[in-house]
Scaffold this motif. Structure first.
Motif, short mmCIF file in Angstrom:
data_model
loop_
_atom_site.label_atom_id
_atom_site.label_comp_id
_atom_site.label_asym_id
_atom_site.label_seq_id
_atom_site.Cartn_x
_atom_site.Cartn_y
_atom_site.Cartn_z
N VAL A 1 0.96 -1.49 0.00
CA VAL A 1 -0.08 0.03 0.10
C VAL A 1 0.98 1.34 -0.06
O VAL A 1 1.80 1.27 0.93
CB VAL A 1 -0.83 -0.02 1.30
N ASP A 2 0.80 2.15 -1.04
CA ASP A 2 1.39 3.23 -1.13
C ASP A 2 0.51 4.57 -1.25
O ASP A 2 -0.48 4.31 -1.89
CB ASP A 2 2.35 3.42 -2.35
N ALA A 3 0.72 5.49 -0.34
CA ALA A 3 -0.15 6.86 -0.31
C ALA A 3 0.94 7.61 -1.73
O ALA A 3 2.33 7.57 -1.56
CB ALA A 3 0.12 7.64 0.70
N VAL A 4 0.31 8.18 -2.67
CA VAL A 4 0.95 8.66 -3.72
C VAL A 4 0.45 10.04 -3.81
O VAL A 4 -0.40 10.16 -4.16
CB VAL A 4 0.72 7.89 -4.89
N ARG A 5 1.53 10.87 -3.73
CA ARG A 5 1.21 12.41 -3.65
C ARG A 5 1.54 12.72 -5.04
O ARG A 5 2.58 12.84 -5.82
CB ARG A 5 2.16 13.27 -2.78
N ALA B 1 2.03 10.47 -11.90
CA ALA B 1 2.44 10.18 -10.63
C ALA B 1 2.68 8.64 -10.41
O ALA B 1 3.83 7.93 -10.11
CB ALA B 1 1.70 10.67 -9.47
N LEU B 2 1.71 7.93 -10.95
CA LEU B 2 1.79 6.29 -10.95
C LEU B 2 2.86 5.89 -11.65
O LEU B 2 3.62 4.76 -11.46
CB LEU B 2 0.39 5.62 -11.16
N ALA B 3 2.90 6.65 -12.96
CA ALA B 3 3.86 6.15 -14.06
C ALA B 3 5.27 6.18 -13.45
O ALA B 3 6.21 5.43 -13.81
CB ALA B 3 3.75 6.84 -15.34
N ASP C 1 1.60 1.60 -15.18
CA ASP C 1 0.76 1.96 -16.57
C ASP C 1 -0.80 2.06 -15.91
O ASP C 1 -1.56 1.26 -15.55
CB ASP C 1 0.77 0.77 -17.56
N SER C 2 -1.43 3.35 -16.48
CA SER C 2 -2.77 3.61 -16.13
C SER C 2 -3.72 2.64 -16.42
O SER C 2 -4.86 2.24 -16.14
CB SER C 2 -3.20 5.03 -16.68
N LEU D 1 -11.07 9.66 -12.73
CA LEU D 1 -11.52 8.18 -13.07
C LEU D 1 -11.15 7.86 -14.76
O LEU D 1 -10.77 6.71 -14.99
CB LEU D 1 -12.99 8.09 -12.90
N ASP D 2 -11.38 8.94 -15.47
CA ASP D 2 -11.24 8.49 -16.87
C ASP D 2 -9.75 8.44 -17.23
O ASP D 2 -9.31 8.12 -18.51
CB ASP D 2 -11.94 9.42 -17.57
N LEU D 3 -8.87 8.56 -16.56
CA LEU D 3 -7.31 8.39 -16.77
C LEU D 3 -6.95 6.84 -16.67
O LEU D 3 -6.03 6.53 -17.19
CB LEU D 3 -6.48 9.19 -15.60
N PHE D 4 -7.88 6.00 -16.45
CA PHE D 4 -7.53 4.58 -15.95
C PHE D 4 -8.63 3.82 -16.94
O PHE D 4 -9.75 3.33 -16.36
CB PHE D 4 -7.76 4.67 -14.58
#
Length: 277
Positions: free
Chosen positions: A29-33, A97-99, A104-105, A124-127
């Motif tokens: 589990v990661d919090a991603v800022r 940020a996730l990349a 990958d989204s 939401l539409d990024l995924f």
């Protein structure tokens, strides 16, 4: 002798039927800022806070990873109108940020949407391949049958997007409290940040963590037992925060929705990422 053998065999068969289910996966589990809003009024976060006090708040999503599953809690925001209005510092899209973490989204399998506010739902539409898990009562309260906002609190573009996602079969409506929606991940209601906001528990290597999202903005809400300032019901919000303390394996595993201190309490691996452990 035969009778004892038969009884032993019967007991073994019953035990096998009652045996433990396969273990739920354990998630990293990661919090991603992905941004910071500077100088946010504390009175909008903590009920009764000094009206003159301001503080920076972290904009984050929470990444839950186990073999075969990549889950987000909330999706952040990306539409230019929000960036222009709020002028966040160090902004990058949640997908960017996730990349940076090698995610990958298109590989995100699920998004657990805590509530419909723009800074949690707009991305939401990024995924493009993710299912969206939202409380049925939350969806039906805010999104009219024609995809327009049914009540204030949801952005019109986000309402239309959720409506379209539901039409595509990607919105999973959750019916109520204490529901395990995915192996090792359950959702709970009662925080009342919005009409039917939800928060999540997740099985981690350190035990059960609670991803509170905006049902608890800051550690201060927990430490001082103060409800969030933006809620339908302050007493319900306090009760939800108390419940989080019973759901988490330890209080340190309750992760509030906007506190930059998350990244000080969990400093590794750093660079805007906090591993909850």
């Amino acid at each position: 002798m035969r009778r004892r053998a038969a009884l032993a065999l019967g007991a073994a068969l019953v035990a096998s039927c009652r045996g433990p289910h396969p273990a739920a996966p354990v998630y990293d589990v990661d919090a991603v800022r992905y941004a910071t809003i500077v100088g946010f009024p504390a009175r909008a976060l903590v009920a009764g806070a000094d009206s003159a006090r301001r503080q920076d708040i972290a904009m984050m999503v929470w990444l839950l990873r186990a073999p075969g599953r990549t889950v987000l809690v909330d999706a952040g925001f990306h539409r230019d109108k929000f960036v222009r209005q709020w002028k966040p510092a160090d902004y990058r899209t949640p997908a960017t940020a996730l990349a940076a973490l090698g995610v990958d989204s298109a590989a995100v399998t699920d998004v657990v949407l805590s509530h419909v506010h723009w800074d949690h739902a707009d991305g939401l539409d990024l995924f493009p391949n993710a299912r969206v898990w939202i409380q049925r009562a939350e969806y039906e309260y805010y999104v009219a049958p024609d995809g327009t906002p049914a009540h204030p609190g949801i952005d019109a573009d986000d309402a239309a997007m959720l409506h379209a996602l539901r039409g595509a079969g990607r919105v999973m409506l959750v019916d109520g409290d204490a529901r395990e929606i995915l192996p090792g991940i359950a959702v709970y209601t009662g925080g009342r940040h919005t009409y039917a906001s939800q928060y999540a528990t997740v099985r981690t290597h350190a035990g059960t963590a609670v991803i509170a999202s905006d049902n608890c903005y800051l550690y201060e809400n927990l430490d001082r037992r103060r409800p969030i300032a933006q809620t339908f019901d302050s007493l319900s919000n306090l009760a939800a925060q108390d419940r989080m303390k019973t759901l988490a394996s330890s209080a340190r595993l309750i992760v509030p929705g906007h506190d930059p201190a998350v990244f000080a309490r969990f400093p590794s691996p750093g660079n805007g990422v906090a591993r909850i452990r």
